[in-house]
Design a protein around this motif. Structure first.
Motif, mmCIF file in Angstrom:
data_model
loop_
_atom_site.group_PDB
_atom_site.id
_atom_site.type_symbol
_atom_site.label_atom_id
_atom_site.label_comp_id
_atom_site.label_asym_id
_atom_site.label_seq_id
_atom_site.Cartn_x
_atom_site.Cartn_y
_atom_site.Cartn_z
ATOM 1 N N LYS A 29 0.801 -1.223 0.000
ATOM 2 C CA LYS A 29 0.000 0.000 0.000
ATOM 3 C C LYS A 29 0.836 1.276 0.000
ATOM 4 C CE LYS A 29 -3.755 -2.436 0.142
ATOM 5 N NZ LYS A 29 -4.571 -2.559 -1.094
ATOM 6 N N LEU A 30 1.959 1.266 0.727
ATOM 7 C CA LEU A 30 2.763 2.493 0.830
ATOM 8 C C LEU A 30 3.795 2.624 -0.286
ATOM 9 C CD1 LEU A 30 3.393 2.851 4.680
ATOM 10 C CD2 LEU A 30 1.624 3.898 3.270
ATOM 11 N N PHE A 31 4.397 1.471 -0.675
ATOM 12 C CA PHE A 31 5.472 1.529 -1.672
ATOM 13 C C PHE A 31 5.064 0.947 -3.024
ATOM 14 C CE2 PHE A 31 7.522 0.969 2.536
ATOM 15 C CZ PHE A 31 8.074 2.224 2.653
ATOM 16 N N GLY A 32 3.873 0.372 -3.079
ATOM 17 C CA GLY A 32 3.425 -0.219 -4.336
ATOM 18 C C GLY A 32 4.281 -1.389 -4.771
ATOM 19 N N PHE A 33 4.867 -2.061 -3.793
ATOM 20 C CA PHE A 33 5.785 -3.176 -4.089
ATOM 21 C C PHE A 33 5.282 -4.428 -3.377
ATOM 22 C CE2 PHE A 33 9.465 -5.770 -2.893
ATOM 23 C CZ PHE A 33 10.034 -5.989 -4.136
ATOM 24 N N SER A 34 5.187 -5.504 -4.098
ATOM 25 C CA SER A 34 4.691 -6.751 -3.509
ATOM 26 C C SER A 34 5.864 -7.629 -3.085
ATOM 27 C CB SER A 34 3.818 -7.497 -4.519
ATOM 28 O OG SER A 34 3.405 -8.731 -3.983
ATOM 29 N N LEU A 35 5.829 -8.059 -1.806
ATOM 30 C CA LEU A 35 6.880 -8.971 -1.338
ATOM 31 C C LEU A 35 6.816 -10.301 -2.067
ATOM 32 C CD1 LEU A 35 6.877 -8.409 2.547
ATOM 33 C CD2 LEU A 35 8.578 -7.640 0.891
ATOM 34 N N ALA A 36 5.628 -10.685 -2.482
ATOM 35 C CA ALA A 36 5.453 -11.928 -3.243
ATOM 36 C C ALA A 36 4.101 -11.875 -3.944
ATOM 37 C CB ALA A 36 5.511 -13.132 -2.308
ATOM 38 N N HIS A 37 4.071 -12.331 -5.185
ATOM 39 C CA HIS A 37 2.812 -12.403 -5.915
ATOM 40 C C HIS A 37 2.915 -13.496 -6.968
ATOM 41 C CE1 HIS A 37 5.375 -9.757 -8.364
ATOM 42 N NE2 HIS A 37 4.703 -10.236 -9.409
ATOM 43 N N GLY A 38 1.780 -13.916 -7.462
ATOM 44 C CA GLY A 38 1.747 -14.914 -8.526
ATOM 45 C C GLY A 38 2.440 -16.213 -8.159
ATOM 46 N N GLU A 39 3.352 -16.644 -9.053
ATOM 47 C CA GLU A 39 4.046 -17.925 -8.862
ATOM 48 C C GLU A 39 4.936 -17.920 -7.621
ATOM 49 O OE1 GLU A 39 6.176 -19.027 -12.338
ATOM 50 O OE2 GLU A 39 4.380 -19.221 -13.596
ATOM 51 N N VAL A 40 5.558 -16.764 -7.336
ATOM 52 C CA VAL A 40 6.428 -16.681 -6.157
ATOM 53 C C VAL A 40 5.605 -16.894 -4.887
ATOM 54 C CG1 VAL A 40 7.951 -15.193 -4.809
ATOM 55 C CG2 VAL A 40 8.076 -15.167 -7.304
ATOM 56 N N ALA A 41 4.445 -16.238 -4.813
ATOM 57 C CA ALA A 41 3.578 -16.394 -3.641
ATOM 58 C C ALA A 41 3.080 -17.833 -3.522
ATOM 59 C CB ALA A 41 2.399 -15.431 -3.733
ATOM 60 N N GLN A 42 2.709 -18.429 -4.662
ATOM 61 C CA GLN A 42 2.238 -19.816 -4.630
ATOM 62 C C GLN A 42 3.347 -20.771 -4.193
ATOM 63 O OE1 GLN A 42 -1.050 -20.902 -5.260
ATOM 64 N NE2 GLN A 42 -0.194 -22.757 -4.348
ATOM 65 N N SER A 43 4.590 -20.476 -4.648
ATOM 66 C CA SER A 43 5.717 -21.339 -4.258
ATOM 67 C C SER A 43 5.978 -21.244 -2.757
ATOM 68 C CB SER A 43 6.982 -20.951 -5.034
ATOM 69 O OG SER A 43 7.460 -19.675 -4.642
ATOM 70 N N MET A 44 5.717 -20.056 -2.159
ATOM 71 C CA MET A 44 5.877 -19.908 -0.706
ATOM 72 C C MET A 44 4.864 -20.775 0.044
ATOM 73 S SD MET A 44 6.614 -15.858 -0.027
ATOM 74 C CE MET A 44 8.272 -15.188 -0.153
ATOM 75 N N ILE A 45 3.647 -20.870 -0.489
ATOM 76 C CA ILE A 45 2.626 -21.719 0.122
ATOM 77 C C ILE A 45 2.978 -23.189 -0.069
ATOM 78 C CG2 ILE A 45 0.194 -22.393 0.062
ATOM 79 C CD1 ILE A 45 0.527 -19.647 1.193
ATOM 80 N N ASP A 46 3.356 -23.541 -1.306
ATOM 81 C CA ASP A 46 3.654 -24.944 -1.630
ATOM 82 C C ASP A 46 4.868 -25.461 -0.865
ATOM 83 O OD1 ASP A 46 1.531 -24.904 -3.344
ATOM 84 O OD2 ASP A 46 2.728 -24.677 -5.177
#
Length: 674
Positions: free
Chosen positions: A455-472
């Motif tokens: 919200k403040l920097f407009g930067f995602s720590l993880a999204h898409g495949e990277v976020a899914q790989s963190m869950i997996d």
């Protein structure tokens, strides 16, 4: 002959002994057959051996002719062999260096050594030929062996020139070994005495005079009474050195030498019991008998040698962990709350480690430098946790395990299972508090950081495949996360050992004192600052090295897996929790129920295996370092289960009333009836 006698029962063998008119060298086959009827199958069924030994003792007591023949058989085998080696060598630590002894054992695996003909050790090898005989021999109650040995009798015929010569040579050799080892520089570093007052030197002089009187058939009772007093003084010196080593540190060499001296002193005590017709110490004979059988069965065992050698230094390391670990076991509500608060502070620091590692994903490092960056990140966080007095849940098991092991006194014949079960419940409760404290901060704070960056920097720590790989990565159905959690448990254990090693080293090498006298440091620092530096190193070097190495173990694991092309990585519960939170946010919480549930469950299982592996390894090392053989796991399990069934809340929250051993009376009465 052995094959034919396999089917013979104990009474049949005893009748064969009774019918013998005389005994010769071949009579050893009778003893081989006798042990066959006692040896349990499988080897761990000690109850069978105890029953057979009781029967043997009873047969001998009830039949005077059989007892006389049995003594004649034993005497024939005993006196036809040389007992010098069994007194001077068997069960005594080798003088060889570590690698020399390891090489000897390794070569003997492929090409066994020749047996020394005529040696009593060769007789023992022949009778107790199974390499696992020592297991049932050790497990059989000492009282059963003592009763049998007392029935047989162990008086040596000192009028026999051969026996007299062997005893003289053995005593002379041992006394010289004691005097020589006591003069080692490493011993004199802790102990100094004049020759006239030195019990180590005096015992050697007394034994030489004793031997002269034995050889002249003169009365030696006066010297025989004096020797135990001198040996006791030697033991007191060794005890004082061990106490000093707690504050000054120890080394493998010092521990090895102290253990050798203790073994030689015990061997003289044992030999003295044979020099007379009264007051034979059958307890000592039983202990030495068990030791000799174990030593002969395992003399070429690489595994036993490595375990024993590592155990030398492990004792002091384990003692350090025990002293630290006692602070991590909570009893009262106040201690529990303090642990929870400390763990919450640790969770706060871990949250930053998780976020920084997530950011490193976007920096294009070469594999090695990426692992190095991860390592510095981990190590910095762990050091901050230590310096702020915070708690990391997975650092506790290696230390609390040593505290539990220290509660089992190896000199006691009975282990208080009730007290041990209560202590373990406290450890589990304390560990649960630290897990809860870490996780209730890491999960929401990692989500908050993900939200702030978005919200403040407009930067995602993880999204898409990277976020899914963190869950997996936390899902045991989609990854090897539980195997990696076991690797992490090993690294947590190893970092505890390293921490203990450096805490011992800083004392043994007198590092703080040497820092204070360092000429360069004295020039650039004031005396007050130099004292602070020296004291800080004394109190924190072990923790610093333990946390630093743990950081690099965890950070470089994926790099090692990458360069070798093998499934090798780490999973740490707090870091996995942070990743799980960031992954959920990166996917806007749009994950399947299967991924949400199994990845969440995977995080909890990762914590369980982190704890289980590090605790188990530390517990085994702590037991081994104290020479404790704890075989009552099933009984302990019953006590823990009973406590959990009756007071389940005790394993999560501190009870209002402190549990005591008497609470287990219903269980103990039930077991007594069974």
């Amino acid at each position: 002959m052995r094959n034919k006698q396999k089917t013979l029962s104990l009474p049949n063998i005893l009748q064969s002994i009774k019918r013998q008119e005389s005994f010769d060298q071949n009579s050893i086959e009778l003893l081989i057959s006798l042990i066959k009827t006692i040896r349990p199958k499988p080897i761990y069924k000690t109850g069978f051996a105890e029953i057979q030994l009781r029967k043997l003792t009873q047969f001998l007591k009830n039949d005077a002719v059989l007892l006389s023949k049995f003594r004649e058989l034993f005497s024939s085998v005993f006196h036809q062999s040389d007992i010098t080696e069994v007194i001077t060598n068997s069960g005594i630590l080798e003088e060889n260096g570590f690698f020399s002894e390891l090489n000897r054992r390794f070569s003997h695996k492929f090409l066994p050594p020749l047996k020394q003909q005529g040696s009593f050790l060769s007789v023992i090898d022949t009778i107790f030929y199974s390499r696992k005989d020592y297991i049932w021999v050790q497990d059989v109650s000492n009282l059963i062996w003592e009763e049998l040995f007392e029935c047989i009798g162990f008086n040596l015929n000192m009028k026999d020139p051969k026996v007299r010569l062997q005893i003289s040579q053995a005593l002379s050799t041992i006394s010289f070994h004691i005097a020589s080892l006591s003069l080692e520089r490493i011993i004199r570093k802790y102990y100094k005495a004049s020759e006239a007052d030195d019990p180590f030197v005096l015992q050697s002089q007394t034994i030489q005079e004793l031997i002269r009187r034995i050889n002249r058939n003169e009365n030696f009772n006066e010297l025989k009474e004096l020797l135990p007093k001198l040996l006791y003084e030697c033991e007191q010196v060794l005890s004082s050195i061990r106490k000093l080593s707690i504050t000054r540190g120890t080394s493998v060499k010092l521990t090895h030498t102290l253990l050798q001296l203790s073994q030689y002193i015990n061997r003289i005590y044992l030999t003295l019991t044979f020099l007379g017709d009264e007051n034979i110490d059958y307890k000592r004979i039983t202990n030495q008998f068990k030791l000799i059988i174990e030593n002969e069965n395992t003399k070429n065992s690489i595994k036993d040698y490595l375990r024993g050698s590592i155990g030398f230094l492990a004792y002091r390391i384990a003692e350090h962990e025990r002293n630290t670990g006692e602070h991590y076991i909570t009893t009262t509500s106040e201690e529990y709350k303090a642990m929870l608060k400390s763990a919450m502070k640790g969770g706060f620091i871990i949250s930053f480690i998780v976020v920084i590692k997530s950011l490193f994903h976007y920096v294009k490092f070469a594999p090695f430098w990426q692992g190095f960056a991860y390592s510095i990140n981990y190590a910095t966080g762990f050091l901050l946790i230590h310096s702020t007095g915070s708690t990391l849940a997975t650092k506790q098991p290696a230390m609390t395990a040593s505290a539990i092991a220290s509660s089992i006194d190896r000199k006691d014949k009975h282990v208080d299972m009730a007290r041990l079960a209560i202590l373990i419940s406290r450890v589990i409760r304390s560990q649960t508090a630290s897990f809860i404290g870490n996780l209730i901060i890491v999960f929401p704070l990692a989500l908050l950081f993900a939200l702030i960056f978005d919200k403040l920097f407009g930067f995602s720590l993880a999204h898409g495949e990277v976020a899914q790989s963190m869950i997996d990565a936390q899902n045991p159905l989609k990854s090897l996360c539980l195997l990696y959690a076991c690797f992490t448990g090993f690294f947590l254990f190893l970092s505890g050992i390293i921490s203990g090693y450096f805490d011992n080293l800083v004392l043994y090498e007198k590092i703080p004192q040497r820092i204070k006298l360092h000429p360069f440091l004295k020039r650039i620092l004031s005396p007050n600052k130099l004292d602070k530096v020296a004291n800080y190193i004394q109190n924190n070097l072990g923790a610093f090295m333990g946390n630093l190495t743990l950081g690099f173990f965890l950070g470089m694991a994926s790099f090692v897996g990458y360069i070798f092309g093998i499934p090798f990585d780490i999973r740490h519960i707090t870091i996995s929790t942070g990743y799980y939170a960031i992954g959920l946010y990166g996917l806007n919480f749009h994950v399947s129920f299967s991924d949400f549930f199994f990845s969440g469950l995977g995080v909890l299982l990762i914590g369980f295996f982190n704890f289980l592996i590090s605790f188990s390894l530390a517990f085994m090392v702590a037991l081994a370092s104290r020479k404790i053989k704890f075989n009552r796991y099933r009984s302990l399990g019953k006590y823990i289960y009973w406590l959990f069934k009756k007071y389940p809340r005790d394993f999560i929250f501190p009870p209002k009333k402190t549990r005591v051993a008497s609470d287990f009376l219903p269980l103990e009465k039930k077991e007594a009836k069974q």
